[in-house]
Design a protein around this motif. Structure first.
Motif, PDB file in Angstrom:
ATOM      1  N   GLY A 185      23.397  20.965   5.833  1.00 48.54           N
ATOM      2  CA  GLY A 185      24.014  21.104   4.524  1.00 48.54           C
ATOM      3  C   GLY A 185      23.245  20.395   3.435  1.00 48.54           C
ATOM      4  O   GLY A 185      22.040  20.183   3.513  1.00 48.54           O
ATOM      5  N   LYS A 186      23.976  19.981   2.410  1.00 48.96           N
ATOM      6  CA  LYS A 186      23.363  19.353   1.244  1.00 48.96           C
ATOM      7  C   LYS A 186      23.383  17.840   1.375  1.00 48.96           C
ATOM      8  O   LYS A 186      24.179  17.279   2.136  1.00 48.96           O
ATOM      9  CB  LYS A 186      24.110  19.780  -0.029  1.00 48.96           C
ATOM     10  N   PRO A 187      22.511  17.140   0.608  1.00 48.76           N
ATOM     11  CA  PRO A 187      22.536  15.678   0.635  1.00 48.76           C
ATOM     12  C   PRO A 187      23.897  15.143   0.191  1.00 48.76           C
ATOM     13  O   PRO A 187      24.570  15.744  -0.644  1.00 48.76           O
ATOM     14  CB  PRO A 187      21.442  15.289  -0.377  1.00 48.76           C
ATOM     15  N   ASN A 188      24.305  13.997   0.783  1.00 47.54           N
ATOM     16  CA  ASN A 188      25.527  13.346   0.326  1.00 47.54           C
ATOM     17  C   ASN A 188      25.172  12.079  -0.442  1.00 47.54           C
ATOM     18  O   ASN A 188      24.011  11.845  -0.770  1.00 47.54           O
ATOM     19  CB  ASN A 188      26.476  13.069   1.500  1.00 47.54           C
ATOM     20  N   SER A 193      20.688   9.139   2.935  1.00 47.11           N
ATOM     21  CA  SER A 193      20.636  10.603   2.934  1.00 47.11           C
ATOM     22  C   SER A 193      19.213  11.135   3.051  1.00 47.11           C
ATOM     23  O   SER A 193      18.980  12.183   3.667  1.00 47.11           O
ATOM     24  CB  SER A 193      21.297  11.141   1.663  1.00 47.11           C
ATOM     25  N   GLY A 197      17.019  14.319   4.657  1.00 54.35           N
ATOM     26  CA  GLY A 197      16.405  15.223   3.694  1.00 54.35           C
ATOM     27  C   GLY A 197      14.942  15.495   3.945  1.00 54.35           C
ATOM     28  O   GLY A 197      14.467  16.632   3.767  1.00 54.35           O
ATOM     29  N   ARG A 200      15.200  18.017   6.899  1.00 52.95           N
ATOM     30  CA  ARG A 200      15.998  19.229   6.664  1.00 52.95           C
ATOM     31  C   ARG A 200      15.389  20.129   5.591  1.00 52.95           C
ATOM     32  O   ARG A 200      15.232  21.346   5.792  1.00 52.95           O
ATOM     33  CB  ARG A 200      17.414  18.821   6.261  1.00 52.95           C
ATOM     34  N   GLU A 201      15.067  19.551   4.435  1.00 53.49           N
ATOM     35  CA  GLU A 201      14.580  20.374   3.340  1.00 53.49           C
ATOM     36  C   GLU A 201      13.258  21.076   3.691  1.00 53.49           C
ATOM     37  O   GLU A 201      13.136  22.297   3.495  1.00 53.49           O
ATOM     38  CB  GLU A 201      14.437  19.539   2.069  1.00 53.49           C
ATOM     39  N   GLN A 206      12.096  23.869   1.444  1.00 54.48           N
ATOM     40  CA  GLN A 206      12.420  23.242   0.164  1.00 54.48           C
ATOM     41  C   GLN A 206      11.746  21.878   0.038  1.00 54.48           C
ATOM     42  O   GLN A 206      11.423  21.233   1.029  1.00 54.48           O
ATOM     43  CB  GLN A 206      13.938  23.079   0.025  1.00 54.48           C
TER      44      GLN A 206
END
Length: 327
Positions: A185-188, A193, A197, A200-201, A206
């Motif tokens: 999902g997105k960073p928290n 985080s 990231g 993941r990105e 990304q």
């Protein structure tokens, strides 16, 4: 039928735990009923018998949950580290005051049942309860010296939960989780985080921002390992814990540079090139006060198992979140 409550059941770990319980049951027992509690739930999320919307900062919501007398309660909800540091009152209200109210409510309900209701409570704490100076590997008997509001709040929660267990109102197991990566999902708002990231990105094509130096070392575990910790804790023989119901979980100690090399082995130079270095003094200061490596002998002796290395953590993210990616 065993009735199970996951507080924080809408979050990433809570959802993965609910999926695991749905697929495998608890300790081989498939005769279970799972209820999720959180402020919101993802669309098309994990299966559950019931989803209850509420807030830990609302005492009536806590009272209602406790009054339902679940057999097993997984308490995963918290204001995360960066948010707790930036919002002092909010952090102490959710990570401190609401935990105190929860323990009081459990004690009162236990008494109201004439001692018949003794739930198993698995509570997630954090390695942020430790602060410098550190030994090379932090042992199980290391004093708690948190250097962030989040760490202080989790330390207080540990004492409250351990005392609740001492009073016999619940079977309490507190597990200190490593930083969980790679989070989907997105960073928290967690200060940690970026550890997810930077993996993941790039794996999703990304750009990722790296706010700290490559030599920063930290303690990690995958979401798959985290759900394993929770399930194992729910089935532990309490007699083996004695008077200390708090356990530091095993994990993988590695530097940011070692994370990046694991990414390179999994996805090549093109993925690594998507990491952009942008120093952030606030993040650097918070992370600089966190522990780096552990010797979690008690947890290992009790059968908790973690990922073998960071390459496995990256592979788990690809297998669980990017199943259509080329090998």
């Amino acid at each position: 039928m065993r009735r199970i409550l996951i507080i924080g059941g809408g979050g990433m770990v809570g959802q993965k735990l609910a999926h695991r319980l749905s697929a495998h049951g608890l300790d081989g027992d498939r005769n279970i009923e799972v209820t999720l509690f959180d402020m919101a739930f993802p669309e098309g999320g994990a299966p559950a018998a019931e989803r209850i919307t509420g807030q830990l900062g609302t005492p009536a919501d806590i009272d209602s949950l406790v009054a339902a007398r679940y057999d097993v309660i997984f308490h995963l909800a918290a204001v995360v580290s960066g948010d707790a540091e930036a919002n002092y009152q909010k952090g102490w209200e959710i990570n401190g005051a609401s935990v105190l109210h929860f323990t009081r409510a459990v004690q009162a309900e236990h008494a109201a049942s004439d001692g018949a209701w003794v739930p198993r409570i698995v509570f997630t704490s954090s390695i942020a309860v430790f602060g410098p100076p550190f030994p090379e590997k932090i042992p199980d008997d290391q004093p708690l010296t948190p250097q962030t509001s989040y760490g202080a709040q989790k330390a207080c929660a540990e004492f409250m939960l351990n005392d609740l267990g001492r009073k016999g109102a619940a079977e309490v197991v507190v597990i200190r989780l490593p930083t969980i990566v790679v989070r989907p999902g997105k960073p928290n708002l967690a200060a940690s985080s970026f550890f997810s990231g930077i993996i993941r990105e790039p794996l999703n094509g990304q750009e990722a921002v790296l706010p700290v130096e490559d030599d920063v070392r930290h303690w990690h575990a995958s979401p798959r390992a985290a759900t394993g910790f929770l399930v194992h804790a729910a089935g532990l023989d309490m007699a083996l814990l004695g008077d200390n119901r708090v356990l530091t979980m095993p994990g993988v100690s590695c530097t940011v540079a070692e994370q990046i090399e694991a990414l390179r082995r999994a996805a090549g130079d093109r993925a690594v090139a998507l990491i952009r270095r942008a120093p952030d003094e606030t993040i650097r200061r918070i992370v600089g006060g966190w522990p780096r490596d552990f010797a979690p002998k008690r947890a290992l002796a009790l059968g908790f198992t973690a990922d073998r290395d960071f390459d496995e953590i990256v592979r788990i993210y690809i297998e669980d979140e990017l199943p259509d990616s080329p090998p």
